[in-house]
Design a protein around this motif. Structure first.
Motif, short mmCIF file in Angstrom:
data_model
loop_
_atom_site.label_atom_id
_atom_site.label_comp_id
_atom_site.label_asym_id
_atom_site.label_seq_id
_atom_site.Cartn_x
_atom_site.Cartn_y
_atom_site.Cartn_z
N PRO A 251 7.09 11.00 -30.36
CA PRO A 251 8.34 10.49 -29.78
C PRO A 251 8.63 11.17 -28.45
N LEU A 252 9.52 10.54 -27.69
CA LEU A 252 9.85 11.08 -26.37
C LEU A 252 10.33 12.52 -26.44
N SER A 253 11.06 12.86 -27.48
CA SER A 253 11.58 14.23 -27.59
C SER A 253 10.44 15.24 -27.66
N GLU A 254 9.37 14.89 -28.40
CA GLU A 254 8.23 15.79 -28.50
C GLU A 254 7.42 15.81 -27.20
N GLN A 255 7.28 14.65 -26.57
CA GLN A 255 6.58 14.61 -25.29
C GLN A 255 7.29 15.48 -24.27
N HIS A 256 8.62 15.40 -24.28
CA HIS A 256 9.44 16.21 -23.37
C HIS A 256 9.20 17.70 -23.63
N GLN A 257 9.25 18.08 -24.90
CA GLN A 257 9.08 19.48 -25.26
C GLN A 257 7.70 20.00 -24.84
N VAL A 258 6.67 19.21 -25.10
CA VAL A 258 5.30 19.63 -24.76
C VAL A 258 5.15 19.77 -23.25
N TYR A 286 0.99 12.99 -17.29
CA TYR A 286 1.87 12.78 -18.45
C TYR A 286 2.72 11.52 -18.29
N LEU A 287 3.20 11.30 -17.08
CA LEU A 287 4.19 10.25 -16.88
C LEU A 287 3.59 8.94 -16.35
N ALA A 288 2.28 8.82 -16.37
CA ALA A 288 1.64 7.62 -15.83
C ALA A 288 2.14 6.35 -16.51
N GLU A 289 2.41 6.41 -17.82
CA GLU A 289 2.88 5.23 -18.54
C GLU A 289 4.38 5.01 -18.38
N HIS A 290 5.11 6.09 -18.25
CA HIS A 290 6.57 5.98 -18.15
C HIS A 290 7.03 5.65 -16.74
N ASP A 314 13.77 17.73 -17.36
CA ASP A 314 14.77 17.59 -18.42
C ASP A 314 15.67 16.39 -18.17
N ASP A 315 16.13 16.24 -16.94
CA ASP A 315 17.00 15.11 -16.59
C ASP A 315 16.27 13.78 -16.77
N TYR A 316 15.01 13.75 -16.36
CA TYR A 316 14.23 12.51 -16.46
C TYR A 316 14.07 12.09 -17.91
N PHE A 317 13.73 13.02 -18.78
CA PHE A 317 13.52 12.65 -20.19
C PHE A 317 14.83 12.32 -20.88
N GLU A 324 15.83 4.33 -24.14
CA GLU A 324 15.16 3.94 -25.37
C GLU A 324 16.17 3.66 -26.47
N THR A 325 17.23 4.50 -26.54
CA THR A 325 18.28 4.32 -27.55
C THR A 325 19.01 3.01 -27.35
N ARG A 326 19.29 2.65 -26.09
CA ARG A 326 19.96 1.38 -25.81
C ARG A 326 19.09 0.20 -26.21
N GLN A 327 17.78 0.32 -26.00
CA GLN A 327 16.88 -0.78 -26.30
C GLN A 327 16.75 -1.07 -27.78
N ILE A 328 16.90 -0.01 -28.63
CA ILE A 328 16.74 -0.22 -30.06
C ILE A 328 18.09 -0.32 -30.79
N SER A 329 19.19 -0.18 -30.03
CA SER A 329 20.51 -0.26 -30.64
C SER A 329 20.82 -1.69 -31.10
N PRO A 330 21.39 -1.84 -32.34
CA PRO A 330 21.76 -3.19 -32.82
C PRO A 330 22.70 -3.87 -31.85
#
Length: 332
Positions: A251-258, A286-290, A314-317, A324-330
């Protein structure tokens, strides 16, 4: 898989890459599941051993796991001297570079240029093996051009003269990194010798690793460019080989941490000035896909301070995760 007295955790290896596989990246890939990580190549020329670049490449302080160090050169005695020097400096495996296709290496008759001269290959291998009491491994290409794929002959020379494991990149020197790697030659090499053979080239996914292992019969795979900005590829491959199931990217959180940890370690290893510069290429991978439009990378590459680089990441992630949260929000 075993190399000499060393039992590896698995058969997945990080390829030596100049300017990439420094200590921070090696240790990261080790934590991410690589069974063996190999250092950037070190010149056999003792005149450059005291330069800042070489000193960083020879720095193994606090390094976990088996320390494999790659050396490059064309003079058997200098190669033997380099092998002894690096073993005295902590190397537990010495790897000989006969695979690099770079012009600045090949013009000195080192790297994959050596494949044109089997007698010199044999002299170098003999000299290095005799010089040290640790396992000596070898990395080659399939030949020097597509009309001269002599990988099988070189592999047999290697085995007959004490090489304990052989990594083969599925391209010739002339191919550089163009086109696609071919695995027919690696398959032939595996059938011709009994020492472990490691397949390398274009292995960028777990499924590709499985396919290459099945086709070539190789004992393991070596990941190079596929690990740049993607250190979790080792976990993904190992999981797939063990279970047959695909392990998704973290997940993005882990990618950010790494990434944050990796960049901070680069800063600490090289210092703020060089570390800031070196961090840029890793962030780009790292960010080639994002960051396909490269907008963030343009901003990031203009930052000259280490702490500001970390703040920008940190700001970017945080922004990525909100999107991502907005995209999956009901509600969306």
């Amino acid at each position: 898989m075993q190399i000499g007295p060393y039992q590896l955790d698995n058969n997945l290896m990080l390829a030596p890459m100049a300017g990439v596989t420094d200590r921070p990246f090696r240790q990261l890939c080790r934590r991410m599941g690589a069974g063996l990580v190999v250092s950037e190549m070190l010149s056999s020329n003792p005149k450059v051993w005291n330069t800042a670049k070489s000193m960083h490449r020879m720095d193994h302080s606090g390094e976990e796991g088996i320390r494999s160090v790659q050396i490059a050169g064309a003079d058997p005695e200098l190669m033997a001297q380099a092998a002894r020097f690096n073993v005295d400096n902590g190397a537990q495996i010495v790897d000989i570079n006969m695979g690099c296709p770079a012009k600045k290496v090949n013009k000195k008759l080192a790297g994959s240029a050596l494949l044109q001269y089997p007698d010199l290959v044999e002299s170098i291998v003999k000299a290095v093996v005799a010089a040290v009491d640790v396992p000596v491994t070898l990395k080659i290409r399939t030949g020097w051009n597509t009309d001269n794929r002599n990988g099988v002959d070189i592999a047999q020379i290697a085995e007959q003269n004490g090489i304990q494991s052989l990594a083969v990149h599925g391209r010739t020197r002339a191919c550089m990194y163009k086109g696609y790697a071919e695995y027919d030659t690696i398959r032939k090499i595996k059938a011709a010798i009994s020492i472990p053979v490691i397949a390398n080239g274009d292995i960028t996914s777990a499924q590709k690793a499985r396919d290459v292992l099945d086709y070539t019969g190789a004992d393991g795979v070596m990941i190079g460019r596929g690990a740049q900005g993607n250190p979790w590829i080792f976990k993904q491959i190992q999981h797939f080989l063990e279970t047959g199931e695909t392990l998704e990217a973290p997940p993005l959180s882990e990618q950010h941490q790494v990434l944050h940890e990796h960049v901070a370690n680069v800063h600490a290893f090289y210092g703020d000035i060089s570390g800031v510069r070196i961090a840029r290429k890793h962030v780009g991978w790292y960010l080639a896909e994002h960051d396909k439009e490269r907008q963030f990378r343009k901003t990031f590459n203009s930052i000259e301070q280490a702490d500001l680089q970390l703040d920008a990441l940190d700001d970017y992630f945080q922004a990525l995760q909100k999107r991502e949260t907005r995209q999956i929000s009901p509600a969306a």
